[in-house]
Design a protein around this motif. Sequence first.
Motif, PDB file in Angstrom:
ATOM      1  N   HIS A  33      52.577  67.856  60.874  1.00  0.00           N
ATOM      2  CA  HIS A  33      51.897  67.539  62.131  1.00  0.00           C
ATOM      3  C   HIS A  33      50.613  68.363  62.227  1.00  0.00           C
ATOM      4  O   HIS A  33      50.664  69.584  62.305  1.00  0.00           O
ATOM      5  CB  HIS A  33      52.855  67.875  63.283  1.00  0.00           C
ATOM      6  N   ASN A  35      47.248  68.787  64.528  1.00  0.00           N
ATOM      7  CA  ASN A  35      46.476  68.428  65.717  1.00  0.00           C
ATOM      8  C   ASN A  35      45.298  69.377  65.943  1.00  0.00           C
ATOM      9  O   ASN A  35      44.659  69.352  66.977  1.00  0.00           O
ATOM     10  CB  ASN A  35      47.368  68.345  66.961  1.00  0.00           C
ATOM     11  N   HIS A  65      46.479  63.850  64.915  1.00  0.00           N
ATOM     12  CA  HIS A  65      45.985  63.324  66.187  1.00  0.00           C
ATOM     13  C   HIS A  65      45.126  64.389  66.849  1.00  0.00           C
ATOM     14  O   HIS A  65      45.004  65.504  66.339  1.00  0.00           O
ATOM     15  CB  HIS A  65      47.145  62.862  67.094  1.00  0.00           C
ATOM     16  N   SER A  66      44.512  64.033  67.955  1.00  0.00           N
ATOM     17  CA  SER A  66      43.651  64.936  68.700  1.00  0.00           C
ATOM     18  C   SER A  66      42.585  65.500  67.761  1.00  0.00           C
ATOM     19  O   SER A  66      41.977  64.760  66.997  1.00  0.00           O
ATOM     20  CB  SER A  66      44.503  66.026  69.354  1.00  0.00           C
ATOM     21  N   VAL A  69      42.503  65.031  63.551  1.00  0.00           N
ATOM     22  CA  VAL A  69      42.014  63.928  62.710  1.00  0.00           C
ATOM     23  C   VAL A  69      40.727  64.292  61.973  1.00  0.00           C
ATOM     24  O   VAL A  69      40.374  63.642  60.993  1.00  0.00           O
ATOM     25  CB  VAL A  69      41.803  62.629  63.522  1.00  0.00           C
ATOM     26  N   VAL A  98      46.511  58.516  60.861  1.00  0.00           N
ATOM     27  CA  VAL A  98      45.602  58.908  61.927  1.00  0.00           C
ATOM     28  C   VAL A  98      45.991  58.145  63.197  1.00  0.00           C
ATOM     29  O   VAL A  98      46.200  56.933  63.166  1.00  0.00           O
ATOM     30  CB  VAL A  98      44.136  58.595  61.542  1.00  0.00           C
ATOM     31  N   CYS A  99      46.040  58.862  64.306  1.00  0.00           N
ATOM     32  CA  CYS A  99      46.417  58.288  65.600  1.00  0.00           C
ATOM     33  C   CYS A  99      45.290  57.415  66.163  1.00  0.00           C
ATOM     34  O   CYS A  99      44.163  57.874  66.360  1.00  0.00           O
ATOM     35  CB  CYS A  99      46.727  59.438  66.562  1.00  0.00           C
ATOM     36  N   GLU A 100      45.612  56.157  66.440  1.00  0.00           N
ATOM     37  CA  GLU A 100      44.615  55.239  66.995  1.00  0.00           C
ATOM     38  C   GLU A 100      44.297  55.546  68.460  1.00  0.00           C
ATOM     39  O   GLU A 100      43.207  55.227  68.933  1.00  0.00           O
ATOM     40  CB  GLU A 100      45.083  53.801  66.827  1.00  0.00           C
ATOM     41  N   THR A 102      43.860  58.528  69.568  1.00  0.00           N
ATOM     42  CA  THR A 102      42.800  59.522  69.419  1.00  0.00           C
ATOM     43  C   THR A 102      41.467  58.841  69.137  1.00  0.00           C
ATOM     44  O   THR A 102      40.435  59.233  69.693  1.00  0.00           O
ATOM     45  CB  THR A 102      43.142  60.518  68.290  1.00  0.00           C
ATOM     46  N   SER A 122      50.178  55.388  67.543  1.00  0.00           N
ATOM     47  CA  SER A 122      50.333  56.634  68.289  1.00  0.00           C
ATOM     48  C   SER A 122      50.873  57.720  67.361  1.00  0.00           C
ATOM     49  O   SER A 122      51.946  57.560  66.773  1.00  0.00           O
ATOM     50  CB  SER A 122      51.294  56.440  69.462  1.00  0.00           C
ATOM     51  N   GLY A 123      50.155  58.823  67.262  1.00  0.00           N
ATOM     52  CA  GLY A 123      50.606  59.923  66.425  1.00  0.00           C
ATOM     53  C   GLY A 123      51.919  60.514  66.909  1.00  0.00           C
ATOM     54  O   GLY A 123      52.813  60.800  66.111  1.00  0.00           O
TER      55      GLY A 123
END
Length: 140
Positions: A33, A35, A65-66, A69, A98-100, A102, A122-123
């Motif tokens: 993880h 971030n 995420h956040s 990325v 990669v979180c979309e 974000t 979503s991450g």
Amino acid sequence: MKTLLRGLLTAFLFTVFAVPATSAFAEDKVVYHINDAEHQALAGLRNIRNQLDTVPESKIVVVAHSQGVDFLMESYKDAATVGPLISALHARGVKFEVCEITLKQRNLKKDQFVLDADFTPSGVVELTRLQQKGYAYIKP
């Protein structure tokens, strides 16, 4: 009769306590993880490399995420350092998600990211899903 009972008891005990060879060592599955790219990315990539050097068949997913990325962006300030690591790890089967959410929040586009990056809606949901599937959670 005693021989039959002894044989049945032996078969029962073997069935109850025997461990199949395929599950003697569970497959290593890990989700990393990230971030905060500045403080976590390089250490995380090195940890992943070390894990694969020790247990090459590990299944590893990196969820970013956040601010995490950033290290997967082509314009990342340390791209010359992390880029080769990302490519080498991807070649060894590591997935980079990669979180979309974000992307939307930071007004980023998918084409700003390295080719080795994939995208997840979503991450946080991806982290949850992978842990429910037995992935160990690591936050470098």
